[in-house]
Design a protein around this motif. Structure first.
Motif, mmCIF file in Angstrom:
data_model
loop_
_atom_site.group_PDB
_atom_site.id
_atom_site.type_symbol
_atom_site.label_atom_id
_atom_site.label_comp_id
_atom_site.label_asym_id
_atom_site.label_seq_id
_atom_site.Cartn_x
_atom_site.Cartn_y
_atom_site.Cartn_z
ATOM 1 N N GLN A 1 -48.961 14.113 -92.139
ATOM 2 C CA GLN A 1 -49.743 15.460 -91.220
ATOM 3 C C GLN A 1 -49.799 16.411 -91.061
ATOM 4 O O GLN A 1 -48.611 16.124 -90.264
ATOM 5 N N GLU B 1 -59.218 21.140 -101.259
ATOM 6 C CA GLU B 1 -58.393 20.447 -100.390
ATOM 7 C C GLU B 1 -56.881 19.295 -102.465
ATOM 8 O O GLU B 1 -57.403 18.711 -102.112
ATOM 9 N N PHE C 1 -53.595 12.516 -97.614
ATOM 10 C CA PHE C 1 -53.153 11.730 -97.364
ATOM 11 C C PHE C 1 -54.209 10.551 -96.765
ATOM 12 O O PHE C 1 -54.974 10.721 -96.811
ATOM 13 N N THR C 2 -53.870 10.341 -94.939
ATOM 14 C CA THR C 2 -55.533 9.917 -94.295
ATOM 15 C C THR C 2 -56.720 10.861 -93.509
ATOM 16 O O THR C 2 -57.362 10.602 -93.092
ATOM 17 N N GLY C 3 -56.360 12.040 -94.229
ATOM 18 C CA GLY C 3 -58.041 12.595 -93.681
ATOM 19 C C GLY C 3 -57.727 14.037 -92.447
ATOM 20 O O GLY C 3 -58.390 14.469 -92.620
ATOM 21 N N TRP D 1 -54.436 5.662 -98.424
ATOM 22 C CA TRP D 1 -53.983 6.296 -98.089
ATOM 23 C C TRP D 1 -55.379 6.925 -98.052
ATOM 24 O O TRP D 1 -55.969 7.218 -96.274
ATOM 25 N N ALA E 1 -57.765 11.429 -108.493
ATOM 26 C CA ALA E 1 -56.502 11.240 -110.252
ATOM 27 C C ALA E 1 -55.431 12.513 -109.598
ATOM 28 O O ALA E 1 -55.803 13.390 -108.907
ATOM 29 N N ASP F 1 -51.137 21.042 -100.283
ATOM 30 C CA ASP F 1 -50.342 20.233 -99.136
ATOM 31 C C ASP F 1 -49.982 18.786 -99.644
ATOM 32 O O ASP F 1 -50.433 18.140 -99.327
ATOM 33 N N TYR G 1 -50.732 24.381 -109.187
ATOM 34 C CA TYR G 1 -52.219 23.781 -108.473
ATOM 35 C C TYR G 1 -52.415 25.660 -107.954
ATOM 36 O O TYR G 1 -53.547 25.847 -108.481
HETATM 37 C C1 SAM Z 1 -48.541 15.729 -96.988
HETATM 38 S S1 SAM Z 1 -49.446 14.538 -98.092
HETATM 39 C C2 SAM Z 1 -51.178 15.585 -97.174
HETATM 40 C C3 SAM Z 1 -51.098 15.870 -95.642
HETATM 41 C C4 SAM Z 1 -52.175 16.128 -95.393
HETATM 42 N N1 SAM Z 1 -52.842 17.589 -95.810
HETATM 43 C C5 SAM Z 1 -53.005 15.903 -93.902
HETATM 44 O O1 SAM Z 1 -53.242 16.809 -93.369
HETATM 45 O O2 SAM Z 1 -52.577 14.690 -93.765
HETATM 46 C C6 SAM Z 1 -49.389 14.578 -99.249
HETATM 47 C C7 SAM Z 1 -50.687 14.409 -99.976
HETATM 48 O O3 SAM Z 1 -50.183 15.107 -101.441
HETATM 49 C C8 SAM Z 1 -51.178 13.306 -102.193
HETATM 50 N N2 SAM Z 1 -50.217 13.675 -103.593
HETATM 51 C C9 SAM Z 1 -49.092 13.514 -104.307
HETATM 52 N N3 SAM Z 1 -49.112 14.384 -105.282
HETATM 53 C C10 SAM Z 1 -50.097 14.006 -105.866
HETATM 54 C C11 SAM Z 1 -51.216 14.848 -107.147
HETATM 55 N N4 SAM Z 1 -50.145 14.745 -108.191
HETATM 56 N N5 SAM Z 1 -51.700 14.721 -106.656
HETATM 57 C C12 SAM Z 1 -53.380 14.496 -105.931
HETATM 58 N N6 SAM Z 1 -52.482 14.403 -104.290
HETATM 59 C C13 SAM Z 1 -50.724 14.362 -104.773
HETATM 60 C C14 SAM Z 1 -50.428 12.244 -101.778
HETATM 61 O O4 SAM Z 1 -51.138 10.545 -101.850
HETATM 62 C C15 SAM Z 1 -50.213 12.786 -100.519
HETATM 63 O O5 SAM Z 1 -52.086 12.251 -99.114
#
Ligand code: SAM
Length: 216
Positions: A41, A64, A68-70, A95, A117, A138, A147
């Motif tokens: 996070q 975005e 993750f958990t938003g 999540w 997706a 992120d 990306y």
């Molecule tokens: C570091 S966390 C994001 C934290 C978020 N920005 C926050 O503030 O809580 C990374 C996220 O990227 C997602 N993720 C990983 N690979 C991904 C992909 N190929 N496409 C989309 N999301 C992906 C994971 O499921 C995870 O929820």
């Protein structure tokens, strides 16, 4: 390597607009429910920074990559006008189900369009027009170069891409750090610096944050 001197961490957090109860509860629940990923996070100072950037750029449409958990979604969506839209990309139903509850509580559900997706698929399906005002990356670090390349053509002139973890705890300057994520982050950092389409700056905020603005 600590990017921010640990002695200053709490001081920095204590000297930005405080998190409200919703964000504080989200941090607590995330730590309880996802104890294995406490550092995924963003921190609150980074969240305030995102809200401020969205407001300052006058963004109406945001993307975005990595919900993750938003927490960051809430911070970005709060910077948008009430008819603005955040396209939020993630792969985790588990999540993002936590995220959805907090978006609801924050009154942001209408502003956030969750796409479950792989982010590259979602980005590739977006219109091939310059319509995005603001983007935050992120997610999986190995995906950053792809990306970025998917987002730049969709970014309006003057639009901003923000990338998190661009210093990888200092691993970017450690020649022994050679995993897939290290290589991808060094690659995207070099690509952005040399990209004639963009103006950029890298900031030592938390784990390193790059701001890349598309030239008019
Ligand atoms: C570091 S966390 C994001 C934290 C978020 N920005 C926050 O503030 O809580 C990374 C996220 O990227 C997602 N993720 C990983 N690979 C991904 C992909 N190929 N496409 C989309 N999301 C992906 C994971 O499921 C995870 O929820």
């Amino acid at each position: 390597m600590d990017i921010v001197n640990p002695a200053l961490d709490d001081y920095l957090l204590a000297h930005c607009t405080p998190a409200d109860e919703i964000l504080r509860d989200l941090v607590e629940e995330t730590h309880e429910r996802v104890p294995e990923f406490p550092t995924m996070q963003i921190t609150h100072d980074e969240g305030e920074f995102l809200t401020m950037l969205v407001r300052l750029t006058g963004a109406r449409t945001a993307v975005e990559v990595g919900v993750f958990t938003g927490y960051s979604s809430i911070c970005i969506a709060r910077g948008l006008p009430s008819d603005g839209r955040l396209i939020a990309c993630d792969v985790s139903e588990e999540w993002t189900s936590i995220a959805r509850r907090y978006w609801q509580r924050a009154g942001l559900t209408d502003r956030i369009d969750l796409r479950l997706a792989p982010a590259l698929t979602t980005l590739g399906e977006l219109p091939q027009e310059e319509f995005v005002d603001f983007a935050f990356i992120d997610a999986d670090k190995a995906g950053y170069p792809a990306y970025y390349e998917a987002l730049v053509p969709r970014l309006r002139p003057g639009g901003l891409i923000v990338l998190d973890n661009v210093l990888r705890s200092g691993r970017v300057v450690d020649p022994a750090a050679q995993d897939e994520a290290d290589i991808a982050i060094r690659q995207i950092n070099d690509t952005i610096t040399a990209d004639p389409r963009m103006q950029s700056v890298m900031l030592p905020l938390r784990d390193g944050v790059t701001l890349a603005r598309k030239r008019e």
